[in-house]
Scaffold this active site. Structure first.
Site, short mmCIF file in Angstrom:
data_model
loop_
_atom_site.label_atom_id
_atom_site.label_comp_id
_atom_site.label_asym_id
_atom_site.label_seq_id
_atom_site.Cartn_x
_atom_site.Cartn_y
_atom_site.Cartn_z
N SER A 68 27.61 100.41 42.08
CA SER A 68 26.76 101.26 41.11
C SER A 68 25.62 100.53 40.62
O SER A 68 25.36 99.29 40.70
CB SER A 68 27.73 101.44 39.94
OG SER A 68 26.98 102.13 38.89
N ASP A 69 24.66 101.29 40.32
CA ASP A 69 23.41 100.79 39.70
C ASP A 69 22.89 101.83 38.99
O ASP A 69 22.88 103.18 38.90
CB ASP A 69 22.22 100.73 40.78
CG ASP A 69 21.11 99.64 40.37
OD1 ASP A 69 21.29 98.30 40.34
OD2 ASP A 69 19.98 100.27 40.01
#
Length: 202
Positions: A68-69
Protein backbone atom coordinates in the site's frame (compact mmCIF):
# COMPACT_ATOMS: atom_id res chain seq x y z
CA UNK A 1 -1.94 -19.51 2.51
CA UNK A 2 -0.58 -16.70 4.65
CA UNK A 3 -0.89 -12.94 4.48
CA UNK A 4 2.04 -10.51 4.56
CA UNK A 5 1.78 -6.73 4.86
CA UNK A 6 4.62 -5.12 2.91
CA UNK A 7 4.80 -1.93 4.94
CA UNK A 8 6.82 -0.47 7.75
CA UNK A 9 3.99 1.89 8.70
CA UNK A 10 2.72 1.28 12.23
CA UNK A 11 -0.57 2.91 11.23
CA UNK A 12 -1.19 0.38 8.46
CA UNK A 13 -0.33 -2.46 10.81
CA UNK A 14 -2.79 -1.14 13.40
CA UNK A 15 -5.56 -0.75 10.82
CA UNK A 16 -5.09 -4.24 9.37
CA UNK A 17 -5.06 -5.66 12.90
CA UNK A 18 -8.28 -3.77 13.65
CA UNK A 19 -9.91 -5.53 10.70
CA UNK A 20 -9.19 -8.81 12.47
CA UNK A 21 -6.62 -10.37 10.15
CA UNK A 22 -3.55 -12.38 11.11
CA UNK A 23 -0.48 -11.37 9.14
CA UNK A 24 3.26 -10.88 9.20
CA UNK A 25 4.73 -7.49 8.33
CA UNK A 26 7.98 -6.62 6.60
CA UNK A 27 9.47 -3.40 5.31
CA UNK A 28 10.45 -3.27 1.65
CA UNK A 29 12.83 -0.71 0.22
CA UNK A 30 11.93 0.76 -3.16
CA UNK A 31 12.80 4.02 -4.88
CA UNK A 32 9.97 6.49 -4.36
CA UNK A 33 10.53 8.87 -7.26
CA UNK A 34 7.81 9.76 -9.78
CA UNK A 35 8.70 9.18 -13.41
CA UNK A 36 8.63 12.09 -15.84
CA UNK A 37 5.03 12.86 -16.70
CA UNK A 38 3.66 10.21 -14.31
CA UNK A 39 0.29 11.17 -12.84
CA UNK A 40 -0.41 10.99 -9.12
CA UNK A 41 -2.74 8.01 -9.60
CA UNK A 42 -0.26 6.11 -11.77
CA UNK A 43 2.52 6.87 -9.31
CA UNK A 44 0.71 5.72 -6.17
CA UNK A 45 -0.54 2.55 -7.88
CA UNK A 46 2.96 1.74 -9.08
CA UNK A 47 4.45 2.22 -5.61
CA UNK A 48 1.86 -0.09 -4.01
CA UNK A 49 2.56 -2.71 -6.68
CA UNK A 50 6.35 -2.42 -6.32
CA UNK A 51 6.17 -2.67 -2.53
CA UNK A 52 4.08 -5.82 -2.82
CA UNK A 53 6.34 -7.42 -5.43
CA UNK A 54 9.52 -6.53 -3.52
CA UNK A 55 8.45 -8.91 -0.73
CA UNK A 56 7.93 -11.95 -2.98
CA UNK A 57 11.36 -13.47 -2.38
CA UNK A 58 10.71 -13.64 1.37
CA UNK A 59 7.37 -15.45 1.12
CA UNK A 60 6.21 -18.98 0.26
CA UNK A 61 4.34 -19.99 -2.90
CA UNK A 62 0.63 -19.50 -2.38
CA UNK A 63 1.09 -16.67 0.11
CA UNK A 64 -0.41 -13.25 -0.55
CA UNK A 65 1.34 -9.90 -0.06
CA UNK A 66 -0.52 -6.64 0.55
CA UNK A 67 1.33 -3.52 -0.52
CA UNK A 68 0.00 0.00 0.00
CA UNK A 69 1.04 3.57 -0.56
CA UNK A 70 -0.52 6.96 0.15
CA UNK A 71 0.17 10.30 -1.46
CA UNK A 72 -1.36 13.74 -1.49
CA UNK A 73 -2.12 15.63 -4.67
CA UNK A 74 -2.90 19.32 -4.92
CA UNK A 75 -3.98 20.30 -8.43
CA UNK A 76 -1.24 18.71 -10.55
CA UNK A 77 1.38 18.66 -7.78
CA UNK A 78 2.36 15.59 -5.74
CA UNK A 79 3.14 16.55 -2.15
CA UNK A 80 5.75 14.15 -0.79
CA UNK A 81 7.09 13.74 2.75
CA UNK A 82 8.71 16.96 4.02
CA UNK A 83 12.47 17.16 3.54
CA UNK A 84 12.89 19.84 6.20
CA UNK A 85 10.96 22.58 7.96
CA UNK A 86 11.11 24.91 4.95
CA UNK A 87 9.63 22.25 2.68
CA UNK A 88 6.97 21.49 5.29
CA UNK A 89 5.97 25.15 5.65
CA UNK A 90 5.68 25.48 1.89
CA UNK A 91 3.37 22.45 1.72
CA UNK A 92 1.16 23.69 4.55
CA UNK A 93 0.89 27.08 2.88
CA UNK A 94 -0.18 25.33 -0.32
CA UNK A 95 -2.83 23.29 1.53
CA UNK A 96 -4.11 26.21 3.60
CA UNK A 97 -7.71 27.16 2.83
CA UNK A 98 -7.95 24.71 -0.06
CA UNK A 99 -9.06 21.20 -0.91
CA UNK A 100 -6.69 18.43 -1.91
CA UNK A 101 -6.89 14.75 -2.73
CA UNK A 102 -5.45 11.81 -0.82
CA UNK A 103 -4.85 8.70 -2.94
CA UNK A 104 -4.25 5.38 -1.20
CA UNK A 105 -3.46 2.42 -3.44
CA UNK A 106 -3.58 -1.28 -2.58
CA UNK A 107 -1.84 -4.12 -4.40
CA UNK A 108 -2.50 -7.72 -3.39
CA UNK A 109 -0.05 -10.17 -4.95
CA UNK A 110 -0.01 -13.98 -4.87
CA UNK A 111 3.41 -15.66 -4.83
CA UNK A 112 3.92 -18.28 -7.56
CA UNK A 113 5.90 -21.52 -7.28
CA UNK A 114 8.70 -19.77 -9.16
CA UNK A 115 8.61 -16.88 -6.67
CA UNK A 116 7.06 -14.55 -9.16
CA UNK A 117 3.64 -12.94 -9.49
CA UNK A 118 0.97 -15.63 -9.78
CA UNK A 119 -1.95 -13.21 -9.54
CA UNK A 120 -2.45 -9.59 -8.60
CA UNK A 121 -5.33 -7.28 -7.81
CA UNK A 122 -5.26 -3.53 -7.25
CA UNK A 123 -7.55 -0.89 -5.80
CA UNK A 124 -7.14 2.85 -5.33
CA UNK A 125 -9.24 5.01 -3.02
CA UNK A 126 -9.36 8.78 -3.42
CA UNK A 127 -10.56 11.07 -0.65
CA UNK A 128 -11.17 14.81 -0.91
CA UNK A 129 -9.95 16.79 2.10
CA UNK A 130 -10.42 20.51 2.74
CA UNK A 131 -8.26 22.54 5.14
CA UNK A 132 -9.12 25.75 6.92
CA UNK A 133 -6.83 28.73 6.49
CA UNK A 134 -3.71 28.17 8.56
CA UNK A 135 -1.70 30.83 10.35
CA UNK A 136 2.09 30.77 10.43
CA UNK A 137 1.91 30.12 14.17
CA UNK A 138 -0.32 27.07 13.64
CA UNK A 139 2.01 25.71 10.97
CA UNK A 140 5.13 26.09 13.13
CA UNK A 141 3.40 24.68 16.20
CA UNK A 142 2.35 21.65 14.19
CA UNK A 143 5.92 21.10 12.97
CA UNK A 144 7.17 21.06 16.54
CA UNK A 145 4.68 18.34 17.53
CA UNK A 146 6.84 15.94 15.51
CA UNK A 147 3.85 14.57 13.61
CA UNK A 148 4.66 15.92 10.12
CA UNK A 149 8.01 14.14 9.76
CA UNK A 150 7.73 11.12 7.48
CA UNK A 151 4.10 11.84 6.52
CA UNK A 152 2.89 12.26 2.95
CA UNK A 153 1.88 15.89 2.51
CA UNK A 154 3.36 16.69 5.92
CA UNK A 155 0.38 15.82 8.10
CA UNK A 156 -1.35 12.99 9.99
CA UNK A 157 -5.12 13.35 9.99
CA UNK A 158 -5.49 11.08 13.03
CA UNK A 159 -3.41 13.46 15.11
CA UNK A 160 -3.21 17.19 15.74
CA UNK A 161 -3.90 18.01 12.09
CA UNK A 162 -7.48 16.79 12.32
CA UNK A 163 -8.39 20.23 13.65
CA UNK A 164 -7.32 21.68 10.29
CA UNK A 165 -9.93 19.65 8.38
CA UNK A 166 -13.16 21.45 7.49
CA UNK A 167 -14.52 18.74 5.19
CA UNK A 168 -13.71 15.16 4.24
CA UNK A 169 -15.41 13.27 1.42
CA UNK A 170 -14.28 9.66 1.16
CA UNK A 171 -12.37 7.27 3.41
CA UNK A 172 -10.99 8.57 6.71
CA UNK A 173 -8.96 5.37 7.21
CA UNK A 174 -7.71 5.74 3.65
CA UNK A 175 -6.23 9.11 4.55
CA UNK A 176 -4.51 7.47 7.53
CA UNK A 177 -3.01 4.89 5.18
CA UNK A 178 -5.29 1.87 4.68
CA UNK A 179 -8.94 2.13 3.56
CA UNK A 180 -10.72 -0.43 5.75
CA UNK A 181 -13.73 -1.24 3.57
CA UNK A 182 -11.77 -1.67 0.35
CA UNK A 183 -8.99 -3.63 2.09
CA UNK A 184 -11.45 -6.09 3.60
CA UNK A 185 -13.29 -6.57 0.31
CA UNK A 186 -10.01 -7.17 -1.51
CA UNK A 187 -8.86 -9.77 1.04
CA UNK A 188 -12.23 -11.52 1.03
CA UNK A 189 -12.11 -11.77 -2.76
CA UNK A 190 -9.12 -14.13 -2.55
CA UNK A 191 -10.39 -16.13 0.43
CA UNK A 192 -9.08 -14.35 3.51
CA UNK A 193 -11.55 -14.09 6.38
CA UNK A 194 -11.08 -12.00 9.52
CA UNK A 195 -10.39 -13.94 12.70
CA UNK A 196 -13.67 -12.89 14.32
CA UNK A 197 -15.62 -14.62 11.56
CA UNK A 198 -14.13 -17.97 12.51
CA UNK A 199 -15.41 -18.05 16.08
CA UNK A 200 -18.60 -19.79 17.18
CA UNK A 201 -21.84 -17.86 17.14
CA UNK A 202 -23.45 -16.68 20.38
Amino acid sequence: MALCLASGSPRRRELLTALGYSFTAITTAIAEVPAAGESALDYVNRLAREKSEAAIAQQKPGDWILGSDTLIALDDKILEKPNDVEHFCWMMQQLSGRKHWVHTALALTEVSAAHDVAAQQQRCVTTEVSFKRLTDAEIMHYWHTGEPQGKAGGYAIQGFAERFVTRLNGSYSGVIGLPLYETEQLLRSVGFLPNWERVDEC
